[in-house]
Design an enzyme around this catalytic site. Sequence first.
Site, PDB file in Angstrom:
ATOM      1  N   GLU A  50       0.811  -1.215   0.000  1.00 15.72           N
ATOM      2  CA  GLU A  50       0.000   0.000   0.000  1.00 15.72           C
ATOM      3  C   GLU A  50       0.846   1.268   0.000  1.00 15.72           C
ATOM      4  O   GLU A  50       0.440   2.289  -0.569  1.00 15.72           O
ATOM      5  CB  GLU A  50      -0.948   0.001   1.194  1.00 15.72           C
ATOM      6  CG  GLU A  50      -2.049  -1.057   1.125  1.00 15.72           C
ATOM      7  CD  GLU A  50      -1.600  -2.423   1.657  1.00 15.72           C
ATOM      8  OE1 GLU A  50      -0.397  -2.588   1.959  1.00 15.72           O
ATOM      9  OE2 GLU A  50      -2.458  -3.327   1.760  1.00 15.72           O
ATOM     10  N   PHE A 112     -11.267  -7.243  14.165  1.00 13.20           N
ATOM     11  CA  PHE A 112     -10.207  -7.726  13.291  1.00 13.20           C
ATOM     12  C   PHE A 112      -9.896  -6.691  12.214  1.00 13.20           C
ATOM     13  O   PHE A 112     -10.783  -6.184  11.545  1.00 13.20           O
ATOM     14  CB  PHE A 112     -10.634  -9.047  12.629  1.00 13.20           C
ATOM     15  CG  PHE A 112      -9.644  -9.570  11.635  1.00 13.20           C
ATOM     16  CD1 PHE A 112      -8.398 -10.037  12.051  1.00 13.20           C
ATOM     17  CD2 PHE A 112      -9.949  -9.597  10.284  1.00 13.20           C
ATOM     18  CE1 PHE A 112      -7.475 -10.509  11.123  1.00 13.20           C
ATOM     19  CE2 PHE A 112      -9.044 -10.085   9.353  1.00 13.20           C
ATOM     20  CZ  PHE A 112      -7.793 -10.535   9.773  1.00 13.20           C
ATOM     21  N   GLN A 113      -8.627  -6.363  12.080  1.00  9.83           N
ATOM     22  CA  GLN A 113      -8.108  -5.390  11.115  1.00  9.83           C
ATOM     23  C   GLN A 113      -8.764  -4.020  11.266  1.00  9.83           C
ATOM     24  O   GLN A 113      -9.022  -3.316  10.289  1.00  9.83           O
ATOM     25  CB  GLN A 113      -8.238  -5.902   9.678  1.00  9.83           C
ATOM     26  CG  GLN A 113      -7.295  -7.088   9.399  1.00  9.83           C
ATOM     27  CD  GLN A 113      -7.109  -7.399   7.928  1.00  9.83           C
ATOM     28  OE1 GLN A 113      -7.998  -7.152   7.113  1.00  9.83           O
ATOM     29  NE2 GLN A 113      -5.956  -7.967   7.585  1.00  9.83           N
ATOM     30  N   LYS A 162     -17.386  -0.942   6.061  1.00  9.14           N
ATOM     31  CA  LYS A 162     -17.804  -1.920   5.055  1.00  9.14           C
ATOM     32  C   LYS A 162     -19.323  -1.936   4.866  1.00  9.14           C
ATOM     33  O   LYS A 162     -19.824  -2.069   3.737  1.00  9.14           O
ATOM     34  CB  LYS A 162     -17.311  -3.312   5.454  1.00  9.14           C
ATOM     35  CG  LYS A 162     -17.521  -4.357   4.371  1.00  9.14           C
ATOM     36  CD  LYS A 162     -16.811  -5.658   4.695  1.00  9.14           C
ATOM     37  CE  LYS A 162     -16.980  -6.667   3.557  1.00  9.14           C
ATOM     38  NZ  LYS A 162     -16.286  -7.929   3.867  1.00  9.14           N
ATOM     39  N   MET A 471      24.285   7.979   2.036  1.00 11.58           N
ATOM     40  CA  MET A 471      24.314   9.267   2.734  1.00 11.58           C
ATOM     41  C   MET A 471      24.643   9.081   4.212  1.00 11.58           C
ATOM     42  O   MET A 471      25.355   9.895   4.804  1.00 11.58           O
ATOM     43  CB  MET A 471      22.977   9.997   2.567  1.00 11.58           C
ATOM     44  CG  MET A 471      23.015  11.437   3.072  1.00 11.58           C
ATOM     45  SD  MET A 471      24.274  12.447   2.231  1.00 11.58           S
ATOM     46  CE  MET A 471      23.390  12.935   0.754  1.00 11.58           C
TER      47      MET A 471
END
Length: 556
Positions: A50, A112-113, A162, A471
């Site tokens: 993502e 969940f999630q 959802k 760097m």
Amino acid sequence: MLELSGSRALVEALEREGVSVIFGLPGGAIMPVYDALLDSGIRHILARHEQSAAHMADGYARASGRAGVCMATSGPGSTNLVTGIANAYMDSSPVVAFTGQVPRAMIGRDAFQEADIIGITAPITKYNYQVRSASEIPSIVKKAFLIATSGRPGPVLVDLPKDVQTEVAQMEFPDTVEVRGFSPPSDPDPELLKRAAELLAGADAPFILAGGGVRISNAHLELLRLAELLMAPVGTTLMGKGCIREDHPLSVGVIGMHGSPLANTLIVKADVLLAVGTRFADRTTCDVKEFCKEAEIIHIDIDPAEIGKNKRVRLGIVGDARKALARLTEELAKRLKGERPAHWYERIKQVKAKLQNEGNDGLSAPRLLKRLRKLLPDDAIVTTEVGQNQMWASLHFKAYGPRNFITSGGLGTMGFGFPAAIGAKVARPEVPVVDIAGDGSFQMTMNSLATSVSERIPVVVVILNNRMLGMVAQWQRLFFRGRYSAVEINPPDFAKIAEAYGAQGIRAESMEEFERAVKAALASDVTTVIDVPINPEEDVFPMVPPGCKLEDMIGV
């Protein structure tokens, strides 16, 4: 009024905003939207992470000037977007992000999630919404695009539970919306512009500093007219690189910690500094208290919060850079009756000649980037990763257009360049897109090779491979007595990795091989990774040590 599910209303609203492409990754809490996308004309580009989806949307936005759109599911999908959203926020890039969320009744129950993406992204978005009713979707989407693209652009997040996506409701799609407390920026104050013109007309050594705001407002032509009228040198911030063609006689390069010697030398001698669309970031000014402290500073910016935030100025003018520069040029033309004194322009030429540097011998990064410039057409787009590769590109790869150099300036996100290149190529498929990478940065998002190959988005990646986190290693050499700590990364065989994904992989160990590799890559219809070994102890110079003034450059 149309009766639609929330997910279908979302797709309809996106189509009405002219969205033709979304970068994303599906999951359980956003599946109704993905199902609705199948019946639309919107192209979905499947990322492999993502964060990369957000960078792709960001690159698309910067290359096109239109909002980029990304999408993810709830929980880890949404939190993986966060770095990409923060990156867009720091660089004022218009990205609209959609996230799935657990059903409304489950919010706040550690389902969940579930993740509080609204709370998480509040400091790194211009605004965010959690949709609580499907009927809100059309107006919220309209507002999201208005906010993301108006004034100072930036990311907006829309969180979609959802059950809102599946809820059916009567939908009304507004043509216009109002956002409480949000209004378009006003025109620049004409009286302040007159005072600015008087200051510039009386200047003995004027200097123009152009930032990303010039690119965003498409003010490059207005900038050029003003500079040529004033015969003033134009330096840019990293975000403003390309706002003036860098082969123009008045262009002096990028200002800052790794700014060009010419730009850093001249800006500190200015008696009047016109800064446009820049926020005086610390990497640009270095010691901000000492930055141009003898100069009269005029600051034009569309965001009133930026005026005086990092640097006190003589005149602060709020407004769109394009409008402000056009009107300032008109006012200045009335005051400049004759030829500009030649001594300042002569000084520019003298310093340019003195500092002319062709780079080192062998496969040095400066030589490679200068050769790459010659091999690419003027309108090619270059993205960069972050680190030495980015600073070498800033110093040695000349940009010829305001949207042709795309980099992560504010957040400094390693792994940005490759997915941003994919987004830029989607926006501008007719021009070559090249990511200038380091071996450390490329490894952070190189799984985007799968996206570029499977979605047929051919870009070129040039890896300046020093087998180091370059760097960090440079700072350890300079400021930690050369004691290396966790910087030697033993990279894999990038050519073989590219081939494993179905891309073209080439290792180039001489300048001749590099030139052939670039030509082969430009002729290819698949993504090409060119791995070029360079000296692991090559430093980026010049450099202003941390806490020092621009005048304190080392390595010149």
